[in-house]
Design a protein around this motif. Structure first.
Motif, PDB file in Angstrom:
ATOM      1  N   GLN A   1       0.823  -1.207   0.000  1.00  0.00           N
ATOM      2  CA  GLN A   1       0.000   0.000   0.000  1.00  0.00           C
ATOM      3  C   GLN A   1       0.859   1.260   0.000  1.00  0.00           C
ATOM      4  OE1 GLN A   1      -2.161  -1.090   3.565  1.00  0.00           O
ATOM      5  NE2 GLN A   1      -4.032  -1.546   2.404  1.00  0.00           N
ATOM      6  N   LEU A   2       1.971   1.229   0.744  1.00  0.00           N
ATOM      7  CA  LEU A   2       2.860   2.386   0.803  1.00  0.00           C
ATOM      8  C   LEU A   2       3.453   2.709  -0.568  1.00  0.00           C
ATOM      9  CD1 LEU A   2       4.757   1.557   4.132  1.00  0.00           C
ATOM     10  CD2 LEU A   2       3.347   3.584   3.734  1.00  0.00           C
ATOM     11  N   LEU A   3       3.847   1.674  -1.299  1.00  0.00           N
ATOM     12  CA  LEU A   3       4.471   1.882  -2.602  1.00  0.00           C
ATOM     13  C   LEU A   3       3.450   2.266  -3.672  1.00  0.00           C
ATOM     14  CD1 LEU A   3       7.049  -1.069  -2.709  1.00  0.00           C
ATOM     15  CD2 LEU A   3       7.379   1.257  -1.892  1.00  0.00           C
ATOM     16  N   LEU A   4       2.259   1.694  -3.561  1.00  0.00           N
ATOM     17  CA  LEU A   4       1.238   1.964  -4.574  1.00  0.00           C
ATOM     18  C   LEU A   4       0.639   3.367  -4.444  1.00  0.00           C
ATOM     19  CD1 LEU A   4      -0.816  -1.351  -4.882  1.00  0.00           C
ATOM     20  CD2 LEU A   4       0.562  -0.240  -6.655  1.00  0.00           C
ATOM     21  N   GLU A   5       0.661   3.928  -3.249  1.00  0.00           N
ATOM     22  CA  GLU A   5      -0.014   5.199  -3.008  1.00  0.00           C
ATOM     23  C   GLU A   5       0.497   6.300  -3.932  1.00  0.00           C
ATOM     24  OE1 GLU A   5      -1.518   7.680   0.889  1.00  0.00           O
ATOM     25  OE2 GLU A   5       0.428   6.681   0.974  1.00  0.00           O
ATOM     26  N   GLY A   6       1.806   6.468  -3.987  1.00  0.00           N
ATOM     27  CA  GLY A   6       2.373   7.505  -4.842  1.00  0.00           C
ATOM     28  C   GLY A   6       2.205   7.204  -6.316  1.00  0.00           C
ATOM     29  N   MET A   7       2.338   5.934  -6.676  1.00  0.00           N
ATOM     30  CA  MET A   7       2.202   5.550  -8.074  1.00  0.00           C
ATOM     31  C   MET A   7       0.788   5.824  -8.583  1.00  0.00           C
ATOM     32  SD  MET A   7       4.336   1.979  -7.655  1.00  0.00           S
ATOM     33  CE  MET A   7       4.017   1.356  -9.302  1.00  0.00           C
ATOM     34  N   LYS A   8      -0.219   5.513  -7.772  1.00  0.00           N
ATOM     35  CA  LYS A   8      -1.601   5.765  -8.178  1.00  0.00           C
ATOM     36  C   LYS A   8      -1.892   7.263  -8.236  1.00  0.00           C
ATOM     37  CE  LYS A   8      -3.637   1.439  -6.478  1.00  0.00           C
ATOM     38  NZ  LYS A   8      -4.569   0.823  -5.502  1.00  0.00           N
ATOM     39  N   ALA A   9      -1.325   8.015  -7.316  1.00  0.00           N
ATOM     40  CA  ALA A   9      -1.570   9.452  -7.290  1.00  0.00           C
ATOM     41  C   ALA A   9      -1.082  10.126  -8.564  1.00  0.00           C
ATOM     42  CB  ALA A   9      -0.882  10.082  -6.069  1.00  0.00           C
ATOM     43  N   HIS A  10      -0.021   9.574  -9.154  1.00  0.00           N
ATOM     44  CA  HIS A  10       0.532  10.165 -10.381  1.00  0.00           C
ATOM     45  C   HIS A  10       0.144   9.372 -11.631  1.00  0.00           C
ATOM     46  CE1 HIS A  10       2.958  13.218  -8.354  1.00  0.00           C
ATOM     47  NE2 HIS A  10       3.275  12.306  -7.458  1.00  0.00           N
TER      48      HIS A  10
END
Length: 373
Positions: free
Chosen positions: A117-126
Motif C-alpha cells: 500500500q505504501l508503494l502503490l499510493e504515490g504511483m496511483k496518485a501520479h
C-alpha cells in the motif's frame, strides 16, 4: 556548469519562521532565521553533500527545496522551472520528479499500511501504473533495494531499521524521480547497516541515473558518497568544494574545526595534526550575530571587519584549491597562508550572556588555550 547539465538552481533562498506572542492578539515579535540566503547549484547525476551542526538549517533547506516548507524569499529552479510559481495540481505533478528519504525510517511510514500500500499510493496518485502490472513493478522495486517479495504484505513495525530505510528508498523510487533529497539517511542505523544503505544509494544512482542531495552530520559518510560538499553554519553556506578537496584543503575556520574533529585511525597522525576546538555553543538562529555569524567562535576573528560585515560566498584562489572552491570568509587567503595566527576565543567578549562567575574547573580554560594556540 552549462544550463543543460544543471538540475537544481537555488538563488538567495530564505526560510524565516515567525515567533508569535499573545493570546488574543497574535503578534509577531521576531523570526527564527533557519535558512538565510543560500545560493547553490546541483548538476544532473551529481551527489551533493550538505553538512553542519544540528540546528544549522540543513533539513529545513532540504524541505524548502521540495516546497514542503514555504520560502520567505528567493527562488528554487528545478530543471528550468521556478517551483515558487507553481501551486496546487501543477506543484503536485512536479513533485513526482523530486522525492525525499526522511531521517526517521519508522516515523515516515504509515504504520497502518502494508509495504504494498505504501508503494502503490504515490504511483496511483501520479497515474503511473495499472492494476495488471502493478504487482510486477512492486517486486522490481523491492529487488532494487534488496528486499524479498514477501515484504509486500508486511507492516513497517515488522522490519529492522535498515530494512525500513530500504522501504523508504523504494517508496521514493516508485514514481521514477530525478532528484532524491536524503535527510540523514543513515543516522538512525547501526554502523554495520549504514554501509549497506550508503552502498545501496550509490548502486541505485548508477542504475537509475539519480541526482542526490544528501544531508548529514557524519563527515565520513558524506565524503564517501558525495561529489561536492557544502558546509552550513547558522542558516548560511560558508564553504563549498569537491569532497576530496574539502577534506584536504578546508579554507573556512568552521570547516577546519569540523575536519579536526574527525578521528584518524593512525596515532602518529592524530597526535601531530591540527586540533581546533571551538568554544561556546551555536548562537540562536532567532538572534544571529552581526557581520560574520561565525565570529563569536572564530580563532582568526578580526574586529575591524568580522564583527560588522557579512562575508559573501566567493571563489577563492589558493594553492591546492580548484576554481570552484567557494568560501564565505574575509581572511581565507591569509589564514591559509599563515599570515593570520589563531588566538584564544573568549565567547563572553561578544556574547555577555555566556559570562559566568567562576569556571567549573580551574584548569579547563588554560588547557583549551593551549590546544588552540
Amino acid at each position: 556548469m552549462s544550463e543543460s547539465d544543471l538540475l537544481v538552481d537555488v538563488r538567495n533562498l530564505k526560510v524565516h519562521f515567525p515567533i508569535k506572542s499573545g493570546i488574543i492578539f497574535d503578534r509577531t515579535v521576531g523570526y527564527v532565521y533557519a535558512v538565510d540566503g543560500i545560493d547553490l547549484e546541483i548538476a544532473r547525476g551529481e551527489t551533493y553533500g550538505l553538512v553542519g551542526e544540528s540546528g544549522c538549517g540543513k533539513s529545513t533547506f532540504g524541505r524548502a527545496l521540495l516546497q514542503l516548507e514555504q520560502a520567505s524569499e528567493g527562488e528554487v529552479h528545478f530543471d528550468g522551472t521556478n517551483l515558487a510559481t507553481l501551486k496546487g495540481d501543477k506543484l503536485r505533478k512536479q513533485r513526482r520528479h523530486m522525492q525525499m528519504v526522511f531521517q526517521d525510517p519508522l516515523g515516515s511510514l504509515d504504520p497502518r499500511q502494508t509495504v504494498e500500500q505504501l508503494l502503490l499510493e504515490g504511483m496511483k496518485a501520479h497515474g503511473l501504473t495499472k492494476e495488471q502490472d502493478a504487482r510486477e513493478r512492486l517486486v522490481e522495486l523491492l529487488q532494487a533495494v534488496g528486499l524479498p517479495r514477501n515484504a509486500l504484505s508486511k507492516y513497517p513495525h515488522e522490519f529492522s531499521g535498515g530494512q525500513r530505510q530500504r522501504v523508504g528508498i523504494a517508496r521514493a523510487l516508485a514514481v521514477d524521480p530525478q532528484l532524491i533529497v536524503a535527510d540523514e539517511p543513515v543516522s538512525a542505523l547501526d554502523v554495520s547497516v549504514q554501509a549497506q544503505v550508503i552502498n545501496l544509494l550509490q548502486d541505485l544512482q548508477t542504475e537509475f541515473g539519480l541526482t542526490y542531495l544528501v544531508i548529514a552530520h557524519d563527515l565520513a559518510v558524506v565524503r564517501h558518497i558525495s561529489d561536492r560538499i557544502g558546509v552550513m553554519y547558522l542558516g548560511a553556506l560558508v564553504e563549498e568544494s569537491s569532497a576530496d578537496e574539502l577534506y584536504d584543503t578546508p579554507l573556512h575556520p568552521y570547516s577546519r574545526a569540523l575536519m579536526s574533529a574527525v578521528p584518524v585511525p593512525d596515532p602518529e597522525v592524530e597526535d601531530s595534526r591540527e586540533q581546533l576546538l571551538l568554544p561556546g555553543d551555536l548562537p540562536s538562529p532567532s538572534d544571529p550575530p552581526s557581520g560574520c555569524r561565525f565570529h563569536t567562535r572564530c580563532p582568526w576573528r578580526q574586529e575591524t571587519k568580522c564583527d560588522d560585515v557579512r562575508p559573501e560566498l566567493r571563489t577563492v584562489e589558493v594553492a591546492g584549491a580548484s576554481k570552484g572552491h567557494r568560501v564565505a570568509c574575509h581572511w581565507a587567503e591569509q589564514i591559509y597562508s599563515g599570515e593570520l595566527e589563531a588566538h584564544v576565543v573568549n565567547p563572553t567578549a561578544t556574547d555577555p550572556s555566556l559570562e559566568s562567575s567562576e569556571p567549573d574547573d580551574e584548569d579547563e580554560r588554560p588547557q583549551a588555550a593551549a590546544e588552540l594556540a
